[in-house]
Design a protein around this motif. Structure first.
Motif, PDB file in Angstrom:
ATOM      1  N   ALA A 167      -3.120   2.067  -4.032  1.00 36.80           N
ATOM      2  CA  ALA A 167      -3.101   3.433  -3.520  1.00 36.80           C
ATOM      3  C   ALA A 167      -4.152   3.543  -2.425  1.00 36.80           C
ATOM      4  O   ALA A 167      -5.297   3.155  -2.628  1.00 36.80           O
ATOM      5  CB  ALA A 167      -3.395   4.413  -4.642  1.00 36.80           C
ATOM      6  N   VAL A 168      -3.759   4.024  -1.267  1.00 33.81           N
ATOM      7  CA  VAL A 168      -4.710   4.255  -0.173  1.00 33.81           C
ATOM      8  C   VAL A 168      -4.892   5.765  -0.074  1.00 33.81           C
ATOM      9  O   VAL A 168      -3.980   6.485   0.318  1.00 33.81           O
ATOM     10  CB  VAL A 168      -4.163   3.679   1.149  1.00 33.81           C
ATOM     11  CG1 VAL A 168      -5.073   4.033   2.312  1.00 33.81           C
ATOM     12  CG2 VAL A 168      -3.994   2.168   1.017  1.00 33.81           C
ATOM     13  N   ILE A 169      -6.068   6.211  -0.502  1.00 37.49           N
ATOM     14  CA  ILE A 169      -6.304   7.658  -0.551  1.00 37.49           C
ATOM     15  C   ILE A 169      -6.890   8.117   0.776  1.00 37.49           C
ATOM     16  O   ILE A 169      -7.895   7.568   1.236  1.00 37.49           O
ATOM     17  CB  ILE A 169      -7.286   8.013  -1.698  1.00 37.49           C
ATOM     18  CG1 ILE A 169      -6.840   7.361  -3.020  1.00 37.49           C
ATOM     19  CG2 ILE A 169      -7.446   9.529  -1.818  1.00 37.49           C
ATOM     20  CD1 ILE A 169      -5.530   7.823  -3.561  1.00 37.49           C
ATOM     21  N   VAL A 170      -6.261   9.096   1.379  1.00 32.70           N
ATOM     22  CA  VAL A 170      -6.797   9.656   2.619  1.00 32.70           C
ATOM     23  C   VAL A 170      -7.183  11.109   2.378  1.00 32.70           C
ATOM     24  O   VAL A 170      -6.564  11.797   1.568  1.00 32.70           O
ATOM     25  CB  VAL A 170      -5.794   9.537   3.793  1.00 32.70           C
ATOM     26  CG1 VAL A 170      -5.543   8.075   4.131  1.00 32.70           C
ATOM     27  CG2 VAL A 170      -4.485  10.237   3.488  1.00 32.70           C
ATOM     28  N   GLY A 171      -8.211  11.542   3.083  1.00 36.97           N
ATOM     29  CA  GLY A 171      -8.775  12.866   2.824  1.00 36.97           C
ATOM     30  C   GLY A 171      -8.088  13.973   3.617  1.00 36.97           C
ATOM     31  O   GLY A 171      -7.380  13.736   4.596  1.00 36.97           O
ATOM     32  N   THR A 172      -8.326  15.192   3.156  1.00 39.57           N
ATOM     33  CA  THR A 172      -7.920  16.392   3.889  1.00 39.57           C
ATOM     34  C   THR A 172      -9.141  17.312   3.875  1.00 39.57           C
ATOM     35  O   THR A 172     -10.140  16.997   3.215  1.00 39.57           O
ATOM     36  CB  THR A 172      -6.746  17.115   3.210  1.00 39.57           C
ATOM     37  OG1 THR A 172      -7.165  17.516   1.896  1.00 39.57           O
ATOM     38  CG2 THR A 172      -5.520  16.232   3.097  1.00 39.57           C
ATOM     39  N   THR A 173      -9.053  18.425   4.575  1.00 36.92           N
ATOM     40  CA  THR A 173     -10.193  19.342   4.566  1.00 36.92           C
ATOM     41  C   THR A 173      -9.729  20.762   4.255  1.00 36.92           C
ATOM     42  O   THR A 173      -8.548  21.096   4.455  1.00 36.92           O
ATOM     43  CB  THR A 173     -10.885  19.385   5.949  1.00 36.92           C
ATOM     44  OG1 THR A 173      -9.918  19.837   6.912  1.00 36.92           O
ATOM     45  CG2 THR A 173     -11.430  18.035   6.359  1.00 36.92           C
ATOM     46  N   GLU A 195       0.817  -1.220   0.000  1.00 34.83           N
ATOM     47  CA  GLU A 195       0.000   0.000   0.000  1.00 34.83           C
ATOM     48  C   GLU A 195       0.848   1.266   0.000  1.00 34.83           C
ATOM     49  O   GLU A 195       1.914   1.315   0.618  1.00 34.83           O
ATOM     50  CB  GLU A 195      -0.921   0.005   1.232  1.00 34.83           C
ATOM     51  CG  GLU A 195      -1.936  -1.120   1.171  1.00 34.83           C
ATOM     52  CD  GLU A 195      -2.973  -1.094   2.297  1.00 34.83           C
ATOM     53  OE1 GLU A 195      -3.864  -1.953   2.275  1.00 34.83           O
ATOM     54  OE2 GLU A 195      -2.868  -0.229   3.196  1.00 34.83           O
ATOM     55  N   VAL A 196       0.328   2.264  -0.689  1.00 30.07           N
ATOM     56  CA  VAL A 196       0.991   3.565  -0.756  1.00 30.07           C
ATOM     57  C   VAL A 196      -0.041   4.616  -0.329  1.00 30.07           C
ATOM     58  O   VAL A 196      -1.106   4.736  -0.947  1.00 30.07           O
ATOM     59  CB  VAL A 196       1.489   3.864  -2.186  1.00 30.07           C
ATOM     60  CG1 VAL A 196       2.166   5.228  -2.238  1.00 30.07           C
ATOM     61  CG2 VAL A 196       2.438   2.773  -2.666  1.00 30.07           C
ATOM     62  N   ILE A 197       0.277   5.342   0.714  1.00 28.60           N
ATOM     63  CA  ILE A 197      -0.667   6.350   1.222  1.00 28.60           C
ATOM     64  C   ILE A 197      -0.485   7.650   0.449  1.00 28.60           C
ATOM     65  O   ILE A 197       0.639   8.153   0.297  1.00 28.60           O
ATOM     66  CB  ILE A 197      -0.447   6.590   2.731  1.00 28.60           C
ATOM     67  CG1 ILE A 197      -0.726   5.291   3.506  1.00 28.60           C
ATOM     68  CG2 ILE A 197      -1.337   7.724   3.241  1.00 28.60           C
ATOM     69  CD1 ILE A 197      -0.381   5.366   4.981  1.00 28.60           C
TER      70      ILE A 197
END
Ligand code: PLP
Length: 400
Positions: free
Chosen positions: A139-145, A117-119
């Motif tokens: 791909a491990v997609i993480v959110g931002t705000t 996995e690649v963040i």
């Protein structure tokens, strides 16, 4: 798919193509279209760099060179990292590729096994997840705000890490948001990584020199020297020296990774173009006035665009620290109808209606994994920017 490789099914076609194609069609119909969608400086490559390339041709630097890059360039790269980032790399830890994009590709190809996995934090540069997929990783997609200016938060990073995590990709300043991490913000992220010794950092510092005001660029291996042995620091001449077409990117990192990337490159391109490499030597070692000049111009453009778009109804724009992009949210425009009668239910609807009704091309946030936003590139003249932002204001004022 028959003849074609299964790997293709893992890759999405570029999400920006639809808007670009639409812009092309409208232009062919004779409409005046202003494009704020380009991802490259509008300046020409400085003359001293061009002259170095011409001189290299005259000297006959036209043969195959070492796969990892010509020695003078790898030495110039090591000097650059020492001078500008306080990072000590041996020449054997530096590699040159055909653009930063190839560096990224080779690093992931050299390290990913199926299931790794690649963040990646969204909004992200469109190529990251696709290159990860092509190299067989997830791909491990993480959110931002928007509240955090689209920057990855330490808690979010911590939660995304598991035993399969191999890399986290950081990009500061960011394409598409322009957000850049301060030393302290980066330290909060590297502190998380200290607790997870199996995770490597791929930092994409391509826009390093395009930071404004008194913002100071920072890079992970500098902020946290304990990560030096698991960080690949990637950079390039494309954006800093207006050299996108020369196709030179570079990186430095642990020798075992660089050697693996070298091996892949040896069976792939045999190394970057010799002439472009000599031009890059001049870019890194020659006068650096161009950087200060272009930074000043870009800063003025950023301020113009942020101020004009903040006056547009229903848009909210943060003031990014760097790159040449802003990333307005059009959340408040959703559910409205444009003057031309188009219903706006997504950022794709927003950019499509804006293009059709006002002739301004921007890229929808969903292409970068986070919306409803759109990316505005301000790599064009103040006159063009003022005209385009005026049209965006008119478009927004017409929403009912
Ligand atoms: N990284 C980011 C964030 C970019 O925006 C780009 C180009 O748009 C690249 C890397 C690739 O640059 P290069 O032209 O060196 O391949």
């Amino acid at each position: 798919m028959g003849f074609l490789a299964d790997a293709l099914s893992r890759v999405k076609p570029s999400a920006t193509i639809a808007v670009t194609q639409k812009a092309r069609e409208l232009r062919a119909q004779g409409r005046e279209i202003i494009s704020l969608s380009v991802g490259e400086p509008d300046f020409d490559t400085p003359d001293n760099i061009k002259a170095a390339a011409i001189e290299a041709i005259r000297r006959g630097e036209t043969k195959y060179g070492p796969v990892a890059g010509i020695l003078p360039l790898r030495e110039a790269i090591a000097r650059k990292f020492r001078r500008e980032n306080g990072l000590d790399y041996k020449v054997s830890q530096c590699i040159v590729g055909t653009g930063g994009k190839q560096i990224l590709f080779n690093a992931l190809m050299a390290s990913l096994n199926p299931g790794d996995e690649v963040i990646i934090s969204a909004p992200y540069w469109v190529s990251y997840p696709e290159i990860v997929a092509l190299c067989g990783g997830n791909a491990v997609i993480v959110g931002t705000t928007a509240e955090h200016d689209y920057k990855l938060q330490p808690e979010t990073l911590e939660k995304a890490i598991n035993s399969k995590t191999k890399w986290v990709i950081l990009n500061s300043p960011s394409n598409p948001s322009g957000a850049a991490y301060s030393h302290d913000e980066l330290k909060a992220l590297t502190d998380v990584l200290l607790r997870h010794p199996h995770v490597w950092v791929l930092t994409d510092d391509m826009y390093e020199h395009l930071v404004y005001g008194d913002f100071v660029h920072a890079t992970p291996a500098q902020v946290e020297p304990a990560l030096y042995d698991r960080t690949l620091t990637m950079n390039g001449v494309s954006k800093a020296y207006a050299m996108t077409g020369w196709r030179i990117g570079y990186a430095a990192g642990p020798e075992k990774l660089i050697r693996a990337m070298d091996m892949i490159q040896g069976q792939q391109t045999s190394g970057a173009c010799s002439i472009a490499q000599w031009a890059a030597v001049e870019a890194l070692d020659g006068p650096q006035d161009f950087i200060a000049e272009s930074r000043k111009v870009f800063e003025g453009r950023r301020d113009l665009v942020v101020s004009m778009l903040n006056q547009a109804a229903y848009l909210s724009v943060h003031r990014p620290e760097g790159a040449f992009y802003v990333y307005p949210s059009c959340a408040e425009a959703l559910g409205k109808t444009s003057e031309g009668g188009r219903t706006i239910e997504s950022d794709v609807d927003f950019v499509t209606a804006l293009l059709e009704e006002q002739g301004v091309a921007v890229v929808q946030g969903s292409a970068f994994g986070m919306g409803p936003n759109f990316r505005v590139s301000y790599a064009t003249t103040n006159e063009t920017l003022a005209k385009a932002c005026g049209k965006i204001q008119v478009f927004c004022a017409g929403l009912r």
